[in-house]
Design a protein around this motif. Structure first.
Motif, PDB file in Angstrom:
ATOM      1  N   TYR A 112      -3.177 -10.212   7.655  1.00  0.00           N
ATOM      2  CA  TYR A 112      -3.635  -9.018   8.378  1.00  0.00           C
ATOM      3  C   TYR A 112      -2.458  -8.086   8.667  1.00  0.00           C
ATOM      4  O   TYR A 112      -2.515  -6.880   8.396  1.00  0.00           O
ATOM      5  CB  TYR A 112      -4.327  -9.422   9.685  1.00  0.00           C
ATOM      6  CG  TYR A 112      -4.616  -8.238  10.586  1.00  0.00           C
ATOM      7  CD1 TYR A 112      -5.720  -7.424  10.353  1.00  0.00           C
ATOM      8  CD2 TYR A 112      -3.762  -7.917  11.655  1.00  0.00           C
ATOM      9  CE1 TYR A 112      -5.969  -6.319  11.166  1.00  0.00           C
ATOM     10  CE2 TYR A 112      -4.004  -6.819  12.470  1.00  0.00           C
ATOM     11  CZ  TYR A 112      -5.112  -6.026  12.223  1.00  0.00           C
ATOM     12  OH  TYR A 112      -5.355  -4.933  13.010  1.00  0.00           O
ATOM     13  N   TRP A 113      -1.371  -8.654   9.195  1.00  0.00           N
ATOM     14  CA  TRP A 113      -0.231  -7.814   9.553  1.00  0.00           C
ATOM     15  C   TRP A 113       0.509  -7.307   8.323  1.00  0.00           C
ATOM     16  O   TRP A 113       1.042  -6.186   8.323  1.00  0.00           O
ATOM     17  CB  TRP A 113       0.711  -8.557  10.507  1.00  0.00           C
ATOM     18  CG  TRP A 113       0.128  -8.577  11.878  1.00  0.00           C
ATOM     19  CD1 TRP A 113      -0.380  -9.652  12.553  1.00  0.00           C
ATOM     20  CD2 TRP A 113      -0.064  -7.440  12.733  1.00  0.00           C
ATOM     21  NE1 TRP A 113      -0.877  -9.258  13.768  1.00  0.00           N
ATOM     22  CE2 TRP A 113      -0.698  -7.906  13.906  1.00  0.00           C
ATOM     23  CE3 TRP A 113       0.226  -6.087  12.624  1.00  0.00           C
ATOM     24  CZ2 TRP A 113      -1.033  -7.063  14.965  1.00  0.00           C
ATOM     25  CZ3 TRP A 113      -0.106  -5.234  13.667  1.00  0.00           C
ATOM     26  CH2 TRP A 113      -0.731  -5.722  14.820  1.00  0.00           C
ATOM     27  N   GLU A 114       0.512  -8.101   7.271  1.00  0.00           N
ATOM     28  CA  GLU A 114       1.134  -7.623   6.029  1.00  0.00           C
ATOM     29  C   GLU A 114       0.407  -6.377   5.509  1.00  0.00           C
ATOM     30  O   GLU A 114       1.034  -5.395   5.100  1.00  0.00           O
ATOM     31  CB  GLU A 114       1.080  -8.734   4.974  1.00  0.00           C
ATOM     32  CG  GLU A 114       1.843  -8.400   3.722  1.00  0.00           C
ATOM     33  CD  GLU A 114       1.936  -9.575   2.768  1.00  0.00           C
ATOM     34  OE1 GLU A 114       2.676  -9.456   1.787  1.00  0.00           O
ATOM     35  OE2 GLU A 114       1.271 -10.603   2.994  1.00  0.00           O
ATOM     36  N   LEU A 115      -0.911  -6.396   5.540  1.00  0.00           N
ATOM     37  CA  LEU A 115      -1.701  -5.252   5.069  1.00  0.00           C
ATOM     38  C   LEU A 115      -1.573  -4.067   6.021  1.00  0.00           C
ATOM     39  O   LEU A 115      -1.559  -2.910   5.585  1.00  0.00           O
ATOM     40  CB  LEU A 115      -3.171  -5.645   4.906  1.00  0.00           C
ATOM     41  CG  LEU A 115      -3.434  -6.729   3.853  1.00  0.00           C
ATOM     42  CD1 LEU A 115      -4.908  -7.079   3.807  1.00  0.00           C
ATOM     43  CD2 LEU A 115      -2.959  -6.289   2.487  1.00  0.00           C
ATOM     44  N   ASN A 157       1.882  -2.817  18.231  1.00  0.00           N
ATOM     45  CA  ASN A 157       1.021  -4.016  18.244  1.00  0.00           C
ATOM     46  C   ASN A 157       1.693  -5.191  17.563  1.00  0.00           C
ATOM     47  O   ASN A 157       1.615  -6.326  18.032  1.00  0.00           O
ATOM     48  CB  ASN A 157      -0.314  -3.710  17.560  1.00  0.00           C
ATOM     49  CG  ASN A 157      -1.211  -2.830  18.414  1.00  0.00           C
ATOM     50  OD1 ASN A 157      -0.929  -2.610  19.597  1.00  0.00           O
ATOM     51  ND2 ASN A 157      -2.271  -2.309  17.845  1.00  0.00           N
ATOM     52  N   TYR A 158       2.353  -4.935  16.405  1.00  0.00           N
ATOM     53  CA  TYR A 158       3.003  -6.040  15.704  1.00  0.00           C
ATOM     54  C   TYR A 158       4.173  -6.584  16.514  1.00  0.00           C
ATOM     55  O   TYR A 158       4.404  -7.800  16.553  1.00  0.00           O
ATOM     56  CB  TYR A 158       3.481  -5.629  14.312  1.00  0.00           C
ATOM     57  CG  TYR A 158       4.246  -6.749  13.641  1.00  0.00           C
ATOM     58  CD1 TYR A 158       3.603  -7.947  13.324  1.00  0.00           C
ATOM     59  CD2 TYR A 158       5.605  -6.645  13.383  1.00  0.00           C
ATOM     60  CE1 TYR A 158       4.297  -9.002  12.746  1.00  0.00           C
ATOM     61  CE2 TYR A 158       6.311  -7.691  12.804  1.00  0.00           C
ATOM     62  CZ  TYR A 158       5.648  -8.865  12.487  1.00  0.00           C
ATOM     63  OH  TYR A 158       6.337  -9.913  11.928  1.00  0.00           O
ATOM     64  N   GLN A 159       4.921  -5.694  17.186  1.00  0.00           N
ATOM     65  CA  GLN A 159       6.035  -6.175  18.002  1.00  0.00           C
ATOM     66  C   GLN A 159       5.548  -7.129  19.090  1.00  0.00           C
ATOM     67  O   GLN A 159       6.210  -8.112  19.418  1.00  0.00           O
ATOM     68  CB  GLN A 159       6.782  -4.985  18.608  1.00  0.00           C
ATOM     69  CG  GLN A 159       7.637  -4.245  17.591  1.00  0.00           C
ATOM     70  CD  GLN A 159       8.172  -2.921  18.111  1.00  0.00           C
ATOM     71  OE1 GLN A 159       7.637  -2.360  19.061  1.00  0.00           O
ATOM     72  NE2 GLN A 159       9.215  -2.415  17.486  1.00  0.00           N
ATOM     73  N   GLN A 160       4.363  -6.826  19.649  1.00  0.00           N
ATOM     74  CA  GLN A 160       3.777  -7.740  20.644  1.00  0.00           C
ATOM     75  C   GLN A 160       3.317  -9.041  19.975  1.00  0.00           C
ATOM     76  O   GLN A 160       3.505 -10.133  20.501  1.00  0.00           O
ATOM     77  CB  GLN A 160       2.583  -7.072  21.324  1.00  0.00           C
ATOM     78  CG  GLN A 160       2.968  -5.904  22.228  1.00  0.00           C
ATOM     79  CD  GLN A 160       1.759  -5.156  22.746  1.00  0.00           C
ATOM     80  OE1 GLN A 160       0.649  -5.684  22.770  1.00  0.00           O
ATOM     81  NE2 GLN A 160       1.954  -3.914  23.154  1.00  0.00           N
ATOM     82  N   GLU A 161       2.706  -8.899  18.782  1.00  0.00           N
ATOM     83  CA  GLU A 161       2.141 -10.063  18.097  1.00  0.00           C
ATOM     84  C   GLU A 161       3.231 -10.970  17.534  1.00  0.00           C
ATOM     85  O   GLU A 161       3.025 -12.178  17.385  1.00  0.00           O
ATOM     86  CB  GLU A 161       1.226  -9.564  16.962  1.00  0.00           C
ATOM     87  CG  GLU A 161       0.382 -10.629  16.298  1.00  0.00           C
ATOM     88  CD  GLU A 161      -0.761 -11.128  17.172  1.00  0.00           C
ATOM     89  OE1 GLU A 161      -1.420 -12.102  16.765  1.00  0.00           O
ATOM     90  OE2 GLU A 161      -1.005 -10.560  18.247  1.00  0.00           O
ATOM     91  N   PHE A 162       4.391 -10.386  17.198  1.00  0.00           N
ATOM     92  CA  PHE A 162       5.494 -11.136  16.598  1.00  0.00           C
ATOM     93  C   PHE A 162       5.823 -12.389  17.413  1.00  0.00           C
ATOM     94  O   PHE A 162       5.957 -13.485  16.876  1.00  0.00           O
ATOM     95  CB  PHE A 162       6.725 -10.234  16.480  1.00  0.00           C
ATOM     96  CG  PHE A 162       7.989 -10.974  16.135  1.00  0.00           C
ATOM     97  CD1 PHE A 162       8.244 -11.365  14.834  1.00  0.00           C
ATOM     98  CD2 PHE A 162       8.917 -11.296  17.119  1.00  0.00           C
ATOM     99  CE1 PHE A 162       9.395 -12.060  14.519  1.00  0.00           C
ATOM    100  CE2 PHE A 162      10.072 -11.985  16.819  1.00  0.00           C
ATOM    101  CZ  PHE A 162      10.323 -12.363  15.505  1.00  0.00           C
TER     102      PHE A 162
END
Length: 515
Positions: free
Chosen positions: A162-165, A132-137
């Motif tokens: 949010y992504w840090e947590l 999910n983060y790779q997409q959001e990046f």
């Protein structure tokens, strides 16, 4: 994947042969036994990843076996399997911290799902989070080039938090480093945004709610006569730190509204918190209440008159309310207020300034042990969470909930972990803060700061005609050329405030009603 070892305990284990074969085909290793007594002996002799336990067996029952297993190996996941749907059995099992509860007859896929849920959850969550983060990046990277309003910056900052947590719970240092680089880039762009727009916010009514307007805009409308409200201002609280103990608060309160306001510059207690309580900018405080306001170079405490400022603001707004103000700067004072809190239920507004996080950030600079305990943002959040769960403040909030208080939680400014020095030169009258300076004839690295030659343009007092302000951007801190190396090594990787960053300027503001 390492071989997963399952112990299956059932007095009719032969009937479960198809299930066991199914699991063995999936590369699980299954051992069996037919009584609770055998199960207790088995876990003494071998190591298992999970136990499937029948509730209804001759001899000692499943619940009794569960108690014995948990006493010996508290972290061993136990899945209770029973024919009974009686509520008391479920409650007993859940109270004994079972990992799952299945009703017979079970099918192989139920068993597999329970295994995945209890043994593979970390891996599955990690993989999903990473994906999910790779997409959001890419989306965050694109947003950084386009964000152009104070509302959009709030949303982007919340997204980064949010992504840090999310990422702190998975062991992928590569992704965490990517996010860190996005935070650095975000602060570079945010610094440019503030430099371009901050002064304009005072020239029209199109700016955000800020320190000096938050009481009038968001706090006053929530004070109702005869309905007690508790306003808690936790000094130096960043948005991510609020997130770290939010779930503890929401055990007792439900969120009605969560938003963010902007701290004024400098993002320092003397300026930002006095602005909250006075409803005025520092220049106006100096003009209207010269006996209460102190400039950087003045002797004495700079936040000794918050209650007086608040009294003036309440009078100016025409609020006919009963109120009290308390400042907590020690454990003893916190406990004392907690003991006497019931007496405040007749007040319409109780204001509580809690200084722990401020003390923590200063202690990190001055004490080696705290530097170890709060070595990065993740550890800093964890320390804040641990403090909150064991503090008199939580006791006060629990009492407030029982007494029917509305709760408002906010802060005056955040802090940033400073990493890189920026050289500055000033005379002996120059202020001491590491994230902003005010004085005459300041010389500095132009690219590192937002410089304000005429402080009155942003409603700050000037000690004399030639005084200016400079504010450090991003994770920079000011260092003098004299004794430079010692100074830099002492202050690098400490939490400071006063300058321009998302962490310092975007302030959580939360309204909650008792559950």
């Amino acid at each position: 994947m390492n071989e997963i070892k399952i112990l299956w305990v059932d007095d009719e284990i032969e009937l479960l042969k198809p299930h066991i074969l199914f699991l063995e085909k999936k590369n699980y290793k299954v051992s069996t036994c037919q009584s609770g007594t055998d199960a207790i002996e088995e876990i003494d002799e071998d190591t298992y990843d999970i136990v499937f336990l029948d509730e209804n067996m001759p001899g000692i029952t499943g619940l009794e076996t569960l108690t014995e297993l948990k006493a010996k190996k508290p972290d061993l996941p136990v899945v209770m399997i029973t024919k009974s749907e009686e509520e008391y059995i479920m409650e007993e099992a859940i109270g004994s911290k079972i990992a799952d509860y299945l009703i017979k007859p079970v099918n192989p896929n139920q068993i597999l799902l329970s295994l995945k849920k209890n043994l593979d959850i970390s891996r599955l969550v990690s993989e999903k989070t990473t994906s999910n983060y790779q997409q959001e990046f890419r989306k965050i990277a694109m947003d950084l080039t386009m964000v152009n309003s104070y509302e959009e910056w709030v949303e982007l900052y919340k997204k980064l938090i949010y992504w840090e947590l999310e990422l702190e719970n998975i062991e992928d240092t590569g992704l965490i480093e990517i996010l860190e680089s996005q935070k650095v880039e975000a602060n570079i762009q945010f610094g440019k945004f503030i430099e371009k727009n901050y002064k304009k916010w005072f020239e029209s009514d199109k700016g955000p709610v800020m320190s000096h307007t938050v009481f009038k805009e968001w706090i006053s409308p929530n004070i109702k006569k005869g309905k007690p409200t508790l306003l808690v201002v936790i000094d130096n609280l960043r948005y991510d730190q609020w997130r770290s103990f939010e779930s503890t608060v929401t055990n007792y309160y439900k969120k009605v509204k969560e938003c963010a306001y902007y701290s004024i510059l400098p993002t320092a207690t003397q300026y930002a918190r006095n602005a909250i309580f006075s409803g005025l900018m520092p220049l106006e405080m100096e003009r209207l209440h010269s006996s209460l306001w102190k400039n950087d170079t003045d002797e004495g405490g700079k936040n000794l008159h918050e209650e007086d400022f608040l009294a003036e603001q309440i009078r100016r707004q025409g609020l006919s309310i009963k109120w009290e103000y308390h400042k907590i700067s020690s454990l003893k004072a916190g406990k004392q207020l907690a003991q006497n809190f019931k007496s405040l239920k007749e007040k319409d507004l109780t204001v509580l300034v809690y200084n722990f996080v401020d003390m923590l950030s200063h202690a990190k600079t001055e004490m080696e042990v705290v530097k170890e305990l709060a070595s990065n943002d993740k550890a800093y959040r964890s320390l804040t969470q641990s403090w909150f769960k064991n503090s008199p403040l939580l006791d006060i909030i629990q009492q407030a909930q029982q007494l029917g208080f509305k709760l408002i939680i906010t802060t005056d400014h955040g802090t940033i972990n400073v990493k890189n020095p920026s050289k500055v030169v000033g005379d002996k009258e120059t202020s001491l803060n590491l994230r902003y300076k005010t004085g005459r004839s300041l010389s500095y690295e132009q690219k590192d700061v937002m410089a304000v030659k005429n402080p009155k343009e942003i409603y700050l007092p000037a000690i004399n005609m030639s005084n200016s302000f400079i504010f450090a951007k991003g994770d920079l801190f000011f260092a003098y050329p004299n004794n430079y190396n010692h100074y830099v090594s002492y202050y690098r990787n400490t939490y400071q405030h006063g300058g321009i960053s998302l962490e310092e300027m975007i302030i959580p503001f939360v309204i909650l009603e008792p559950k």
